[in-house]
Structures are given as C-alpha cells and as structure tokens.
Write a protein that holds these residues in place. Structure first.
Motif, PDB file in Angstrom:
ATOM      1  N   GLU A 116       4.601  -7.662 -17.401  1.00 53.82           N
ATOM      2  CA  GLU A 116       4.805  -7.845 -16.011  1.00 53.82           C
ATOM      3  C   GLU A 116       4.297  -8.993 -15.369  1.00 53.82           C
ATOM      4  N   ASP A 134      -2.275 -14.390  -7.747  1.00 54.84           N
ATOM      5  CA  ASP A 134      -1.132 -13.120  -7.950  1.00 54.84           C
ATOM      6  C   ASP A 134      -1.319 -12.449  -9.351  1.00 54.84           C
ATOM      7  N   ALA A 173      -4.256 -10.331  -9.103  1.00 54.62           N
ATOM      8  CA  ALA A 173      -4.099  -9.120  -8.493  1.00 54.62           C
ATOM      9  C   ALA A 173      -3.209  -8.045  -9.120  1.00 54.62           C
ATOM     10  N   LEU A 174      -2.474  -8.472 -10.226  1.00 51.35           N
ATOM     11  CA  LEU A 174      -1.702  -7.517 -10.887  1.00 51.35           C
ATOM     12  C   LEU A 174      -2.544  -7.011 -12.030  1.00 51.35           C
ATOM     13  N   GLN A 210      -5.861  -6.552 -11.808  1.00 52.54           N
ATOM     14  CA  GLN A 210      -6.584  -5.663 -10.942  1.00 52.54           C
ATOM     15  C   GLN A 210      -5.789  -4.343 -10.688  1.00 52.54           C
ATOM     16  N   GLN A 211      -4.547  -4.377 -10.386  1.00 55.12           N
ATOM     17  CA  GLN A 211      -3.748  -2.923 -10.395  1.00 55.12           C
ATOM     18  C   GLN A 211      -3.714  -2.288 -11.617  1.00 55.12           C
ATOM     19  N   SER A 212      -3.319  -2.968 -12.679  1.00 54.60           N
ATOM     20  CA  SER A 212      -3.228  -2.400 -14.095  1.00 54.60           C
ATOM     21  C   SER A 212      -4.438  -1.973 -14.660  1.00 54.60           C
ATOM     22  N   CYS A 213      -5.577  -2.679 -14.329  1.00 54.97           N
ATOM     23  CA  CYS A 213      -6.834  -2.072 -14.576  1.00 54.97           C
ATOM     24  C   CYS A 213      -7.269  -0.747 -14.152  1.00 54.97           C
ATOM     25  N   ALA A 214      -6.868  -0.590 -12.769  1.00 54.59           N
ATOM     26  CA  ALA A 214      -7.210   0.333 -12.152  1.00 54.59           C
ATOM     27  C   ALA A 214      -6.584   1.816 -12.639  1.00 54.59           C
ATOM     28  N   SER A 215      -5.321   1.818 -13.244  1.00 58.69           N
ATOM     29  CA  SER A 215      -4.870   2.888 -13.897  1.00 58.69           C
ATOM     30  C   SER A 215      -5.583   3.263 -15.020  1.00 58.69           C
ATOM     31  N   ASN A 240     -12.942  -0.971 -12.730  1.00 61.10           N
ATOM     32  CA  ASN A 240     -13.172  -1.521 -11.281  1.00 61.10           C
ATOM     33  C   ASN A 240     -13.115  -3.040 -11.521  1.00 61.10           C
ATOM     34  N   ASN A 262     -13.027  -6.468  -9.684  1.00 58.69           N
ATOM     35  CA  ASN A 262     -13.178  -7.045  -8.342  1.00 58.69           C
ATOM     36  C   ASN A 262     -12.470  -8.673  -8.460  1.00 58.69           C
TER      37      ASN A 262
END
Length: 528
Positions: A318, A383, A386-387, A389-394, A398, A400
């Motif tokens: 990604e 950027d 941020a990507l 962060q999003q993939s880790c959230a899944s 957590n 930051n």
C-alpha cells in the motif's frame, strides 16, 4: 544509427533542443528510450562541458542546526555542501568501480589486511597548503575513538593503525582482513582536511572543486570555483544551494526558474512535473530506502514481540502504491536489496493483522505507541505514517503519530527519539551499510541493534575470499537483522531528481544514488 538522430543529439547536447523534444523525436524515428538516452549522453560528452555561469540548486534536508564539520553531516544538504569543497581518498565511479581522488593509487597485502594509499602528486588544499600523508593520518584519527561524533565511526572501528610512510604514502592496518576497505573510505564524512580538521573542523578547507564563500546555515550556501583544483570537474563559476524543505515550494522554484536542479521530487507529482517542456525528471532505482526505526534498547521496543507486531502491522505494498506512486519497490525489513552485490532474497513479509495481534498480545504491551515523523525525514513521510496508523488499527495496535517540525529533525528526533521515520541513501557494499548502521558499536546505529552473532559474522565476512561462503554469511546476517532488529523497511525509493534545460551533463548516478551521487553541481554545466 540514423544520421538524423545523430544530428538531433548534437543539437540537444549543445542546448539547442530540449532533452524532452529529443527523446520524443527519437521515439518517432523508432528508437528506444535507452538507445536514444545513450546516444545523447555520448554526444554530450563529446561536445565537452562548458565553463562559467551559475548553477542553482534547491535541496531538501538542511537545518539551522547543521554543521560544516563533515564528521557531523546527516542529510542530503550536508553531503552536497561537502562535495563542493572536500574529497575523500577515493570515490565511486559511475559504473560502481573506484575513482582516485586525494589518492592516486592504492595497493593491498595478499590477505587484504594492510593497505597503502599514495597521495596524488601536487594536490593542494584550497588554502594553498600541499596535502601530505600526515593530513590523511590525522583525518582518520579525528573520525576514530570513543569521543568522536563522526558518522564514519563504524567504519573506523575496524582500523588498527594509520601511519605515514614518508610524505606521500598512507599505511592502513586493519584489525582483520577487509577486501572492501577502499569502498568504505569513499564515505563522504571522510574528506581529507588540513591536519585532519583538528584545528578547524568546520573551516570547509579541502581539495574539492569549489570554495565556500557564503554560508547561512540551513538557508543558503554559495561557492565559487577553486582556481587551483587538480581535477576536471567543477565547470560553473559559482554554485548556489538553497535549502527548500517544503516539497511544493521546491518544485515551484524549479518550475519558475528560481533554481536549475532539485532533489526529492514528490512521487505523486513527478509525472506532472515531467510534462513541463523545459524540465527533465530523472528517476534512478537503487539502495535508498524509507524506513521506520525503533530503538531496540528502549521500551516498549526492547520487546521483540512488539517489534514483530509492528512489522506485521504495516502494509508495504500500500505504501509503495500510495506514497511512492510506483517510483520504487517493496521492502522487506532489511536495508539490503538486489542493487547490492552478493544479495540473497528472503521470503517477502506480508501485512498480516492476525500475526500482528498475536505478537502484540504475547508482548503484554497494551498502551499507546508514539511514532514521530516529518516531511524532512522522507517525501510523504506523514502520509506513510497515517497509512501505518490505519493498518495497525486493524491489528489492535494503538499507534499515535506526532508530526515534528522540519527544522531540527535530524538533530533532535532522528537517532534520539525511540520511534521515528527516516531514510537511508544506501551504501556501495553490504559491509559498509551494515558497518555504518547495524554494527553494535556504530555511532549511527539508529535502531540500537546489538547482536553479538551479527557482529561476528560481519567481521568474518570482510576477510572471506570464497564468494559463495561470503554470500551465505551476508544472508545469515540479513536473517538476524530482519527478525530481531528495529528496522521496519516498507519500501526502497527511486531517487527522483529534476533539472532544467539550462543545464547539461546529467548522467545517471552511481548505482542509483541521488544527484549523481551528490556530484551534480560539480559534473553538470550551464549551457551557453
């Protein structure tokens, strides 16, 4: 080859036809881009460089906290400035071999443990002083020892003794054999200075093609041609380097004619920039890589399961697609890729939220993880963060993200904070890359990786003359670092530079390094 194409190539080399127009006409005549590019380079070299004028550079990476001391250089701007005024003993040639700089020749003992470098006859520093073997001895000494802050310290730790043999021969004795030593000594920190720079480390006195005349640290540098330079580069009368850390502003400066050359063209806009008729975009693949680095000796990253959770929690493909926009290739949590000799590929580590969650639970860590980033670390780093962060959230991680100021990032965040974004331009050999950043004792060990087996293999590989055995040793080192280290390497970036048609002389850099391996301002010229 078509006579008309030769005619067009001569016009392009003379600045009467833009590179873009030449390539378009060559394609219309049925010639491949590779064949046309080779012909243009040949014609440009045959025409010869033109002298005089001013080359204006707009580069990213500089900071007001930088230093002119080459030992302390940490970014692209620092390297470019060092290239103006200084030179190491040897340097990488365009084909990856070695060019002689301060040294005119070298030889090694049969076991590659004792090396002799002969100083170039008649070479002088920009202050008029002749270069002697003792200057080299003192330069090497200043970059050695526990008190030095040199980025070359990891390299110097393998050296047992440096001495002068008369006024023009330097003898380097190693702790153990190392067939790659000359490549290691091409490190840009190791430019030769009067008395090694011990008297005035930031005086910017060296043997390079230019002399610094004006310095506004982190803002602007001006250099003028060194009239006593020994070599055949340094064609412009003046070089001006402007630090432009903002991506949009840097591209706009090139488009408006404020500068003639920029680095780090953002991948997402590179194709748009390339449409301008007076701009050429140069994309070069190689060993450069954009990374997330964890300190293995600092909680929670001192737990390898936390590190593995984050390695499985990142979607590498990604990032290649959305951050590099195709200008690069997928990474595998190793600083080594196929651009290196003796490379052995590993099975690709894939994004796996379930495995990430498994390792996170196994670690016992259930708090926030702080990642620091800045545009100054690599183009698109916020950027990419941020990507991440999003993939880790899944995966239930957590993460930051804290955006840090561009100014001071390389002095206050990188190699200081335990988790941040960074980049490496790569090195010519695996030994140099590992020695600079992964040897336990390296000053630039920015992941605080400490593994005795890895260190032992690294030292042993230097003296191994059997290629198959040495290849396997590097493969074993790669496995250790990849599975136990603090490096998350999602992608290898292409270096994307851009030049205006006001300049001539561009050639692809050394094995994929940026800005013609930092020598663009010295090897290019202003067209008449």
């Amino acid at each position: 080859m078509n006579d008309h194409l030769h005619y067009l190539a001569r016009h392009a080399a003379a600045g009467k036809l833009s590179r873009r127009d030449f390539m378009a006409k060559a394609a219309a005549l049925g010639f491949s881009a590779a064949a046309a590019g080779t012909l243009l380079t040949t014609e440009a070299r045959a025409a010869g460089p033109q002298k005089g004028g001013t080359i204006r550079m707009g580069l990213q990476g500089g900071s007001t906290t930088d230093s002119l001391d080459p030992a302390l250089g940490t970014n692209q701007v620092a390297q470019a400035v060092v290239r103006f005024w200084g030179e190491p003993l040897v340097e990488l040639a365009e084909d990856g071999s070695l060019d002689m700089k301060v040294a005119e020749s070298f030889e090694a003992s049969a076991d590659a443990q004792v090396w002799k470098f002969k100083i170039r006859s008649g070479i002088t520093f920009s202050n008029g002083k002749s270069v002697t073997a003792e200057d080299v001895v003192q330069t090497m000494d200043r970059h050695s020892g526990e008190d030095t802050k040199s980025g070359a310290l990891g390299i110097m730790r393998g050296i047992k003794n440096v001495s002068a043999e008369g006024s023009d021969v330097v003898v380097i004795e190693l702790e153990s054999p190392n067939a790659d030593l000359p490549y290691l000594l091409s490190d840009y920190h190791l430019v030769i200075q009067p008395n090694g720079g011990k008297d005035e480390p930031a005086a910017a006195i060296g043997t390079g093609p230019y002399i610094l005349k004006s310095v506004d640290m982190g803002v602007r540098f001006v250099a003028e041609k060194n009239p006593n330079y020994w070599g055949d580069i340094g064609h412009a009368a003046t070089v001006e380097l402007i630090v432009i850390n903002d991506n949009t502003a840097r591209v706009a400066a090139l488009q408006s004619g404020q500068v003639d050359l920029i680095d780090r063209v953002p991948p997402r806009t590179a194709k748009l920039v390339a449409r301008a008729p007076n701009i050429d975009v140069h994309s070069t693949s190689g060993p450069g890589h954009y990374v997330f680095i964890m300190h293995c000796n600092t909680a929670p990253f001192d737990n390898n399961d936390v590190r593995m959770a984050l390695k499985y929690g990142i979607n590498r493909q990604e990032m290649v697609d959305k951050v590099l926009n195709g200008y690069g290739s997928i990474g595998n949590d190793s600083p080594i890729n196929a651009s290196y000799p003796l490379f052995t590929p590993n099975e690709q580590r894939e994004y796996d939220p379930d495995k990430a969650m498994f390792h996170l639970k196994k670690s016992g860590h259930d708090g926030e993880i702080l990642l620091r980033t800045s545009d100054n670390s690599f183009p698109g780093a916020p950027d990419a963060s941020a990507l991440f962060q999003q993939s880790c959230a899944s995966a239930g991680i957590n993460l930051n993200v804290k955006r840090e100021p561009n100014d001071g990032y390389w002095s206050e965040v990188w190699n200081n904070q335990p988790f941040c974004t960074s980049y490496w331009g790569g090195r010519p050999t695996q030994d140099q890359m590992y020695t600079t950043a992964y040897l336990s004792s390296a000053d630039w060990n920015d992941t605080r990786f400490n593994n005795e087996q890895f260190d032992q293999l690294l030292v042993a590989a230097r003296g191994e003359l059997d290629t198959a055995k040495r290849t396997q040793m590097y493969a074993d080192m790669g496995d250790i670092q990849r599975d136990n280290g603090g490096l998350i390497c999602p992608m290898f970036n292409d270096f994307i530079d851009a030049t205006s048609d006001r300049l001539g002389g561009w050639v692809d850099g050394v094995k994929g390094f940026a800005l013609m391996h930092g020598y663009a301002a010295s090897k290019m010229w202003v067209k008449a």
